[in-house]
Design a protein around this motif. Structure first.
Motif, short mmCIF file in Angstrom:
data_model
loop_
_atom_site.label_atom_id
_atom_site.label_comp_id
_atom_site.label_asym_id
_atom_site.label_seq_id
_atom_site.Cartn_x
_atom_site.Cartn_y
_atom_site.Cartn_z
N LEU A 189 0.84 -1.19 0.00
CA LEU A 189 0.00 0.00 0.00
C LEU A 189 0.88 1.24 0.00
CD1 LEU A 189 -2.79 -1.01 2.54
CD2 LEU A 189 -2.82 -1.17 0.04
N GLU A 190 0.40 2.28 -0.63
CA GLU A 190 1.18 3.50 -0.79
C GLU A 190 1.62 4.10 0.54
OE1 GLU A 190 0.83 7.66 -3.23
OE2 GLU A 190 -0.28 5.92 -3.92
N LYS A 191 0.85 3.91 1.59
CA LYS A 191 1.20 4.47 2.89
C LYS A 191 2.53 3.93 3.42
CE LYS A 191 -1.30 1.03 5.55
NZ LYS A 191 -1.07 0.68 6.91
N ASP A 192 2.95 2.76 2.95
CA ASP A 192 4.20 2.14 3.40
C ASP A 192 5.37 2.39 2.45
OD1 ASP A 192 3.14 1.03 5.72
OD2 ASP A 192 2.41 -0.73 4.64
N GLU A 193 5.13 3.14 1.37
CA GLU A 193 6.15 3.27 0.33
C GLU A 193 7.44 3.91 0.83
OE1 GLU A 193 5.57 3.96 -4.12
OE2 GLU A 193 5.88 5.98 -3.29
N VAL B 261 11.93 -1.49 -7.65
CA VAL B 261 10.63 -0.98 -7.21
C VAL B 261 9.91 -0.33 -8.39
CG1 VAL B 261 9.45 0.60 -5.64
CG2 VAL B 261 11.55 -0.56 -4.90
N ASN B 262 8.66 -0.70 -8.58
CA ASN B 262 7.79 -0.06 -9.56
C ASN B 262 6.77 0.75 -8.77
OD1 ASN B 262 5.70 0.59 -11.36
ND2 ASN B 262 6.15 -1.18 -12.65
N LYS B 263 7.03 2.06 -8.63
CA LYS B 263 6.16 2.91 -7.82
C LYS B 263 4.77 3.06 -8.42
CE LYS B 263 9.84 5.76 -5.89
NZ LYS B 263 10.33 7.15 -5.76
N GLU B 264 4.66 3.02 -9.74
CA GLU B 264 3.35 3.15 -10.38
C GLU B 264 2.42 2.00 -10.03
OE1 GLU B 264 3.93 3.67 -14.57
OE2 GLU B 264 5.05 5.52 -14.30
N LYS C 195 4.71 -2.06 -6.52
CA LYS C 195 5.19 -3.43 -6.58
C LYS C 195 6.71 -3.47 -6.44
CE LYS C 195 4.60 -7.65 -9.29
NZ LYS C 195 3.94 -8.25 -10.45
N VAL C 196 7.19 -4.46 -5.70
CA VAL C 196 8.63 -4.66 -5.52
C VAL C 196 8.99 -6.03 -6.06
CG1 VAL C 196 10.49 -4.90 -3.83
CG2 VAL C 196 8.71 -3.19 -3.47
N TYR C 197 10.06 -6.06 -6.85
CA TYR C 197 10.63 -7.31 -7.33
C TYR C 197 11.91 -7.55 -6.54
CZ TYR C 197 7.52 -6.32 -11.23
OH TYR C 197 6.43 -6.05 -11.99
N PHE C 198 12.11 -8.78 -6.10
CA PHE C 198 13.34 -9.09 -5.37
C PHE C 198 13.99 -10.34 -5.96
CE2 PHE C 198 9.86 -11.05 -3.00
CZ PHE C 198 10.30 -12.36 -2.80
N SER C 199 15.30 -10.41 -5.78
CA SER C 199 16.02 -11.58 -6.29
C SER C 199 17.29 -11.79 -5.48
CB SER C 199 16.36 -11.41 -7.76
OG SER C 199 17.26 -10.33 -7.95
N TYR C 200 17.75 -13.01 -5.52
CA TYR C 200 19.03 -13.37 -4.93
C TYR C 200 19.67 -14.39 -5.87
CZ TYR C 200 22.58 -15.73 -2.27
OH TYR C 200 23.77 -16.29 -1.89
N GLU C 201 20.93 -14.15 -6.16
CA GLU C 201 21.69 -15.09 -6.98
C GLU C 201 23.09 -15.20 -6.39
OE1 GLU C 201 22.71 -15.46 -11.69
OE2 GLU C 201 20.83 -14.50 -11.10
N PRO C 202 23.49 -16.42 -6.01
CA PRO C 202 24.81 -16.56 -5.38
C PRO C 202 25.95 -16.24 -6.33
CG PRO C 202 23.71 -18.69 -5.61
CD PRO C 202 22.78 -17.65 -6.14
#
Length: 116
Positions: A76-80, A103-106, A109-116
């Motif tokens: 939610l935008e309140k937590d941005e 982060v896609n503010k529009e 949405k947040v995309y996350f990744s981890y790659e060793p």
């Protein structure tokens, strides 16, 4: 010749089927942050520990063999602003994994990744 082709095709399909049973990639979907805690997904290291309380539509995919993780969540935008500050100002490690974020503010949405 036709019988050999059919035999080889059947063997190939069988091998594809058997190998699909041993795929080490799993995708999990969670409706909200409470579901994450119920499934210990943060403790397992699959999801970063900075999710805001408003996080929803959480999806993560992990591969046990390669240790690669990717996922996304909405907020939610309140937590941005707090979320952006957490991503920017802190080294975000979850049980040894240092996640990368986009982060896609529009879309909130947040995309996350981890790659060793």
């Amino acid at each position: 010749m036709k019988k050999i082709f059919i035999f080889v095709s059947i063997i190939a399909l069988f091998l594809i089927f058997i190998s699909s049973l041993f795929v080490d990639t799993k995708t999990n979907k969670f409706s909200n942050k409470l579901d994450i805690f119920k499934n210990n997904a943060i403790q397992r290291g699959w999801i970063p520990n900075l999710l805001p309380d408003s996080a929803y539509k959480i999806v993560e995919t992990h591969n046990i063999d390669t240790n690669k993780i990717k996922g996304s969540f909405h907020y939610l935008e309140k937590d941005e602003q707090t979320l952006l500050d957490n991503i920017k100002n802190k080294e975000r490690k979850t049980f040894g994994y240092k996640f990368k974020f986009k982060v896609n503010k529009e879309k909130n949405k947040v995309y996350f990744s981890y790659e060793p």
